[in-house]
Design a protein around this motif. Structure first.
Motif, short mmCIF file in Angstrom:
data_model
loop_
_atom_site.label_atom_id
_atom_site.label_comp_id
_atom_site.label_asym_id
_atom_site.label_seq_id
_atom_site.Cartn_x
_atom_site.Cartn_y
_atom_site.Cartn_z
N ARG A 36 0.84 -1.19 0.00
CA ARG A 36 0.00 0.00 0.00
C ARG A 36 0.88 1.25 0.00
O ARG A 36 2.03 1.21 0.43
CB ARG A 36 -0.93 0.01 1.21
CG ARG A 36 -0.24 0.15 2.56
CD ARG A 36 -1.25 -0.02 3.69
NE ARG A 36 -0.63 0.17 5.00
CZ ARG A 36 -1.26 -0.04 6.15
NH1 ARG A 36 -2.53 -0.45 6.15
NH2 ARG A 36 -0.64 0.15 7.30
N GLN A 37 0.29 2.31 -0.49
CA GLN A 37 1.00 3.58 -0.52
C GLN A 37 0.04 4.72 -0.21
O GLN A 37 -0.94 4.92 -0.93
CB GLN A 37 1.67 3.82 -1.88
CG GLN A 37 2.56 5.04 -1.90
CD GLN A 37 3.47 5.06 -3.13
OE1 GLN A 37 3.23 4.39 -4.13
NE2 GLN A 37 4.53 5.85 -3.05
N ALA A 38 0.34 5.41 0.85
CA ALA A 38 -0.42 6.59 1.24
C ALA A 38 0.25 7.83 0.65
O ALA A 38 1.44 7.79 0.31
CB ALA A 38 -0.49 6.68 2.76
N PHE A 45 4.99 -2.73 2.52
CA PHE A 45 4.50 -4.11 2.51
C PHE A 45 3.32 -4.25 3.46
O PHE A 45 3.31 -3.69 4.55
CB PHE A 45 5.63 -5.04 2.93
CG PHE A 45 5.22 -6.46 3.18
CD1 PHE A 45 5.01 -6.91 4.46
CD2 PHE A 45 5.05 -7.33 2.12
CE1 PHE A 45 4.65 -8.22 4.70
CE2 PHE A 45 4.68 -8.64 2.35
CZ PHE A 45 4.47 -9.09 3.64
N VAL A 46 2.33 -5.03 3.02
CA VAL A 46 1.18 -5.32 3.87
C VAL A 46 1.12 -6.81 4.22
O VAL A 46 1.08 -7.17 5.39
CB VAL A 46 -0.13 -4.89 3.18
CG1 VAL A 46 -1.33 -5.29 4.03
CG2 VAL A 46 -0.13 -3.39 2.92
N ALA A 47 1.13 -7.65 3.19
CA ALA A 47 0.99 -9.09 3.43
C ALA A 47 1.46 -9.86 2.22
O ALA A 47 1.48 -9.34 1.10
CB ALA A 47 -0.45 -9.45 3.75
N ALA A 48 1.84 -11.11 2.45
CA ALA A 48 2.23 -12.00 1.37
C ALA A 48 1.77 -13.41 1.69
O ALA A 48 1.58 -13.76 2.86
CB ALA A 48 3.74 -11.97 1.14
N ILE A 49 1.60 -14.21 0.64
CA ILE A 49 1.14 -15.58 0.81
C ILE A 49 1.90 -16.48 -0.15
O ILE A 49 2.18 -16.11 -1.29
CB ILE A 49 -0.39 -15.66 0.59
CG1 ILE A 49 -0.92 -17.04 0.96
CG2 ILE A 49 -0.77 -15.26 -0.82
CD1 ILE A 49 -2.45 -17.07 1.07
N ALA A 90 -5.00 4.24 1.99
CA ALA A 90 -3.92 4.21 1.01
C ALA A 90 -4.45 3.60 -0.29
O ALA A 90 -5.57 3.10 -0.33
CB ALA A 90 -2.75 3.37 1.52
N VAL A 91 -3.62 3.65 -1.30
CA VAL A 91 -3.87 2.87 -2.50
C VAL A 91 -3.22 1.50 -2.27
O VAL A 91 -2.04 1.42 -1.93
CB VAL A 91 -3.28 3.53 -3.76
CG1 VAL A 91 -3.49 2.63 -4.98
CG2 VAL A 91 -3.93 4.90 -3.98
N TYR A 92 -3.98 0.45 -2.46
CA TYR A 92 -3.51 -0.91 -2.23
C TYR A 92 -3.21 -1.57 -3.57
O TYR A 92 -4.03 -1.54 -4.50
CB TYR A 92 -4.54 -1.71 -1.46
CG TYR A 92 -4.57 -1.38 0.01
CD1 TYR A 92 -5.06 -0.16 0.46
CD2 TYR A 92 -4.07 -2.27 0.95
CE1 TYR A 92 -5.06 0.16 1.80
CE2 TYR A 92 -4.07 -1.96 2.30
CZ TYR A 92 -4.56 -0.74 2.72
OH TYR A 92 -4.55 -0.42 4.06
N TYR A 93 -2.02 -2.17 -3.64
CA TYR A 93 -1.57 -2.83 -4.86
C TYR A 93 -1.38 -4.31 -4.60
O TYR A 93 -0.78 -4.70 -3.59
CB TYR A 93 -0.24 -2.25 -5.31
CG TYR A 93 -0.27 -0.78 -5.65
CD1 TYR A 93 -0.02 0.19 -4.68
CD2 TYR A 93 -0.55 -0.35 -6.95
CE1 TYR A 93 -0.05 1.54 -5.00
CE2 TYR A 93 -0.58 0.99 -7.27
CZ TYR A 93 -0.33 1.93 -6.29
OH TYR A 93 -0.36 3.26 -6.61
N GLN A 114 -2.97 -2.37 -10.78
CA GLN A 114 -3.11 -0.93 -10.94
C GLN A 114 -3.43 -0.21 -9.62
O GLN A 114 -3.35 1.00 -9.57
CB GLN A 114 -4.21 -0.61 -11.96
CG GLN A 114 -5.63 -0.58 -11.43
CD GLN A 114 -6.15 -1.94 -11.01
OE1 GLN A 114 -5.52 -2.97 -11.14
NE2 GLN A 114 -7.38 -1.95 -10.50
N GLY A 115 -3.79 -0.93 -8.58
CA GLY A 115 -4.10 -0.30 -7.31
C GLY A 115 -5.58 -0.02 -7.14
O GLY A 115 -6.31 0.24 -8.10
N THR A 116 -6.00 -0.10 -5.89
CA THR A 116 -7.39 0.22 -5.55
C THR A 116 -7.37 1.08 -4.29
O THR A 116 -6.64 0.80 -3.34
CB THR A 116 -8.23 -1.06 -5.36
OG1 THR A 116 -9.59 -0.72 -5.13
CG2 THR A 116 -7.72 -1.94 -4.23
#
Length: 122
Positions: A36-38, A45-49, A90-93, A114-116
């Motif tokens: 994410r980017q504010a 980084f937010v999360a990974a799987i 933020a915009v989440y990618y 593209q981000g949401t």
């Protein structure tokens, strides 16, 4: 692989939101992640799987509130966000890495959606 993120919106603090990331290719070949980017901040980084979904990794700021999961049959990765805070705005990618390590480094991910936008009002 092409990634299409969706599910963002305007919510109030304490609400929940689920983001989706649909991939054009087979997601089971990739580690998938969310960043994410504010405004005026670095992308974080937010999360990974993991490819199978058996392993996950979270940023400390979202641990216990966010859950990443995937449905490889649908080539889709999700980010369930609960108890949202204004700091989560933020915009989440969504992103994909052909590697196997659940890295927190943006440069390790080769493909980006593209981000949401997620907006949280207090």
């Amino acid at each position: 692989v092409q990634l299409q993120a969706s599910g963002g919106g305007l919510v109030q603090a304490g609400d929940s939101l689920r983001l989706s990331c649909a991939a054009s290719g087979r997601t089971n070949q990739y580690v998938m992640g969310w960043f994410r980017q504010a405004p005026v901040k670095e992308r974080e980084f937010v999360a990974a799987i993991s490819r199978s979904g058996s392993s996950t990794r979270y940023a400390d700021s979202v641990k216990g509130r966010f859950t990443i999961f995937r449905d490889n049959a649908k080539n889709t990765v999700y980010l369930q966000m609960n108890t949202l805070e204004p700091e989560d705005m933020a915009v989440y990618y969504c992103t994909a890495s052909p590697g196997t390590i659940l890295t927190m480094t943006a440069q390790s991910y080769d493909y980006w959606g593209q981000g949401t936008q997620v907006t949280v009002s207090s």
